[in-house]
Structures are given as C-alpha cells and as structure tokens.
Write a protein that holds these residues in place. Structure first.
Motif, PDB file in Angstrom:
ATOM      1  N   GLY A  29       0.839  -1.204   0.000  1.00 52.69           N
ATOM      2  CA  GLY A  29       0.000   0.000   0.000  1.00 52.69           C
ATOM      3  C   GLY A  29       0.868   1.246   0.000  1.00 52.69           C
ATOM      4  N   ASN A 223      -4.817  -4.295  -5.655  1.00 57.39           N
ATOM      5  CA  ASN A 223      -4.295  -4.784  -4.372  1.00 57.39           C
ATOM      6  C   ASN A 223      -5.175  -4.377  -3.188  1.00 57.39           C
ATOM      7  OD1 ASN A 223      -3.530  -2.140  -3.924  1.00 57.39           O
ATOM      8  ND2 ASN A 223      -1.340  -2.500  -4.216  1.00 57.39           N
ATOM      9  N   ASN A 224      -6.380  -3.895  -3.485  1.00 55.54           N
ATOM     10  CA  ASN A 224      -7.363  -3.663  -2.427  1.00 55.54           C
ATOM     11  C   ASN A 224      -8.524  -4.647  -2.515  1.00 55.54           C
ATOM     12  OD1 ASN A 224      -5.966  -1.593  -1.178  1.00 55.54           O
ATOM     13  ND2 ASN A 224      -6.855  -0.013  -2.499  1.00 55.54           N
ATOM     14  N   ASP A 239      -9.163  -2.206   2.475  1.00 51.60           N
ATOM     15  CA  ASP A 239      -8.716  -0.805   2.409  1.00 51.60           C
ATOM     16  C   ASP A 239      -9.917   0.152   2.320  1.00 51.60           C
ATOM     17  OD1 ASP A 239      -7.275   1.493   2.285  1.00 51.60           O
ATOM     18  OD2 ASP A 239      -5.956   0.879   0.651  1.00 51.60           O
TER      19      ASP A 239
END
Ligand code: ADP
Ligand code: GN1
Ligand code: MG
Length: 364
Positions: A29, A223-224, A239
């Motif tokens: 992140g 990537n969330n 997230d």
C-alpha cells in the motif's frame, strides 16, 4: 515512515489472545504502514494485520474509524444473510482493550484487522479471469453499499476525486516549486495542462445531478481486493479508508487504471506500459454482472470516462507529489513518483486513442 515501532507492547493494547511472535512490514500500500503480526495462541499461530494509520492524511482518526466500523458491520450482516463467511468476506476490526476501534500511543494511531487467510492481493493482473473476479468483487461491494445510508458517513477526504480541485492543487505545486524540480518536468506539466479540459467531465455531471453521488470505495485498485486461493473468486474488498460519497464511474475507472496496465504502476521503461483492451473488456463484463440494476444509463455511458479521469487524476497527483518532494505516496527510490506519473500519462494517451471502442463496449 520507515520508523520501527515497539510492536510487542502495541499488540498488547488490542484484544488479541496469545503471545507475541513477530511483526514485519507487509504489502504494497502507498498510504498506511502495514505489518503482519503473528501471535501464538496455545499451539496455534494466528496472523493479524497491524496498521499504523497515516495521520498526516487522516487527521480525524475517530471519524475515519467510525466510517470503517459502520461499513464493516453492514458488510458482515449482509454476508451473513447471504450465507457467507463474514470472517473472510469482510474486513473485521479487532478492538483495542479499551473497546475503541484503534489505539493511540500518544504519538501514533494503530489498528488491527483479522488477517484474511487463504486469499491473496495481487500487484498485477495474472489473467483476465482474475481481473474479472476482482470486478465481480468490487461490483458486489457497490451493490451492497447501494442500500447503505450515506448520511451516516463522514466525508473523510473531501474532494478526493474532484478532478478540478486536484488540478488546482497541481497548479499550486507547480507555482510553488518547493524542490526546484519544475524545470526538469516542463514537458510533463505541459501534458497535464493540454489535457485540462478533462477535469470537468464527471464532476460537472455530478454537480448537475446527471450522475448520482453514492457511497463508493474510491480506491478500487487490484491490491485492495482479495482473491480466494482455492476458488480464484473475488473474496473480500479491503482498504476501506476512503469509503464515502463518490461516483460508480470512479470506482470502475480506478480499477481499470491500475489493472489494465501491461506494466507496473511505477515501471520506468515505458515501452512495457500499454493499455490492455482485453482486460478492460473482462473487467467491464465482471463489473456489470455484479453491480446490480441500480447502475443508471448515465453512469454506464461514463464508465470509460471514469477510467480516463482516474488515470489522468492519479498521474497528476503523482506529479504533484514529485514536485512537492514525495511527501504523500510512499516511495522506495528516487524518481518513483515521476515514473508513476509517466505510466499514467501513457495510459491516458492510449485510452483516448481507443475511446470510441471503450464506449461501444460499455454500452453493448
Ligand atoms: P494502504 O492504505 O496503505 O494501501 P491497505 O489497507 O490496502 O493499506 O493494506 C496494504 C496491504 O496489506 C493490502 O494490499 C493487502 O495485501 C494487505 N492486507 C490489508 N488488510 C488485510 C487483511 N485483513 N488480511 C490480509 N491482508 C491484508
Ligand atoms: C493510494 O492506499 P493505496 O495504496 O491503496 C491512494 C489512491 C491512489 C493509489 C495509487 C488514500 O492507494 O488514491 O489511487 O495510491 N490512496 C489514498 O496507487 O490517497
Ligand atoms: Mg491499499
């Protein structure tokens, strides 16, 4: 934010059973400091996510965690109603021992989430099928939130996707030129200015009511979302820091921005960076199959513009951060934000070149 913390004593402030084993930096992140916390409970090792919340950005952590607590509770309830597993299909906050959703050590704010096991977040798309599944997960999330009362949430980062405001911030950074980097990026500045007519394309339609404001995720990059290792299906959307009123077009667009890039977001070699139309189509199909009937014709028509705008805006934000001395997005090497800006600008050029095709696919 490379500082190490006294994890062993921080973890004791949370309602986590067992003894401290280890705590290491985790994930990719750009905003919070994320750690994998391992605890021994009897003969089992249990994993948690420990995060130091970025309090430079989230200045009111009470309000931030209020939002996340409401959204995760809502999500849990609806997963339960559908017969799913709320411990894996939602983020779950582990409260601090004083009952709060975070712990403040006098200097920093920390929170703990249950670690979602047997699932992975990816930094690049491995296959159209994975990307399709991530679209289903984000589409479902939007559908789920369509019944959520927006009035209960704080607008935690006002104007987060207000591209006009982002452009003004960019112009301010150019004028201030605090690091003396302006002259070296004049071509990039010119490119942003030449495309400034994009800024109003969605905000103006939101202002006129043509595109509805809804509760959205606002940071829907690959990537969330976690894909289930066993089934390959989209499992959980994570997230949730930016869940607040926004546009469906932005949520759709931010996924396209990140996932339809043939290279990494910070790829220095632009010959590796292309907009992958087949992935765009895969995401579109997955998203439309899951988002439910509430998507309006104006939203659907503007999905491709959402992709262009999120990419333009993000590139502008990376360039702004580069001009301001790399203070917002986490960087691990010099020039990384400039490389990130370059990839975004390349993607915008390529999207605009096939914009009619993107629109035709969205309306098909
Ligand atoms: P940032 O706001 O900095 O992007 P995230 O909340 O997205 O922070 O977390 C960073 C990474 O940590 C994610 O991309 C994911 O890989 C991992 N992660 C976060 N929460 C969990 C969780 N509950 N279970 C497993 N992995 C997680
Ligand atoms: C940040 O937190 P993370 O890494 O998922 C940023 C997004 C950007 C993204 C670019 C709160 O997302 O807005 O699109 O980086 N999040 C925030 O990769 O600013
Ligand atoms: Mg993230």
């Amino acid at each position: 934010m490379k500082k190490e913390y006294d994890y062993a004593s921080i973890f004791k402030k949370f309602a986590v059973a067992g003894e401290f084993v280890s705590c290491k930096r985790y994930g990719e992140g750009h905003i919070n400091d994320t750690f994998l916390l391992v605890v021994r409970d009897g003969d089992r090792q249990v994993r948690y996510i420990l995060q130091r919340i970025n309090d430079r950005l989230f200045t009111d952590v009470d309000k931030l965690m209020h939002n996340i607590a409401l959204v995760t509770a809502f999500c849990r309830k609806s997963v339960e109603e559908r017969g799913g597993d709320p411990m894996r299909e939602c983020l779950n906050i582990v409260p601090a021992r004083d009952g709060k959703s975070f712990y403040f050590d006098g200097e920093h704010y920390f929170r703990v989430y249950v670690f979602i096991e047997g699932a992975t977040t990816y930094q690049t798309v491995r296959s159209p099928r994975d990307f399709y599944e991530s679209a289903v997960a984000f589409g479902k999330f939007a559908d789920l939130l369509s019944d959520f009362d927006a009035g209960t949430l704080y607008e935690i980062l006002p104007d987060f996707h207000n591209t006009r405001v982002r452009y003004e911030n960019f112009l301010r950074a150019v004028r201030a030129d605090v690091c003396g980097r302006k002259n070296s990026v004049q071509a990039e500045i010119d490119w942003v200015n030449a495309h400034a007519d994009l800024c109003g394309k969605i905000v103006d339609k939101i202002a006129s009511g043509e595109i509805p404001l809804r509760v959205t995720h606002n940071d829907t990059k690959l990537n969330n979302v976690m894909l289930d290792d066993a089934t390959g299906k989209g499992l959980a959307v994570i997230d949730l820091d930016t869940v607040m009123p926004g546009s469906l077009c932005y949520d759709f667009g931010d996924s396209i921005r990140f996932g339809c890039n043939s290279g990494a977001e910070d790829e220095p070699d632009l010959s590796k960076v292309h907009f992958c139309f087949d992935l765009y189509e895969a995401y579109l199909q997955g998203y439309l199959s899951a988002v439910g009937g509430s998507i309006t014709p104006a939203e659907r028509e503007n999905l491709p513009m959402g992709a262009v705008l999120m990419t333009y805006e993000c590139g502008m934000r990376f360039l702004t951060d580069y001009l301001e001395g790399d203070t917002y997005f986490r960087t691990t090497r010099p020039g990384q934000n400039l490389d990130r800006a370059h990839t975004q600008f390349r993607l915008v050029d390529e999207m605009l070149a096939v914009y009619d095709k993107m629109s035709e696919a969205a309306l098909r």
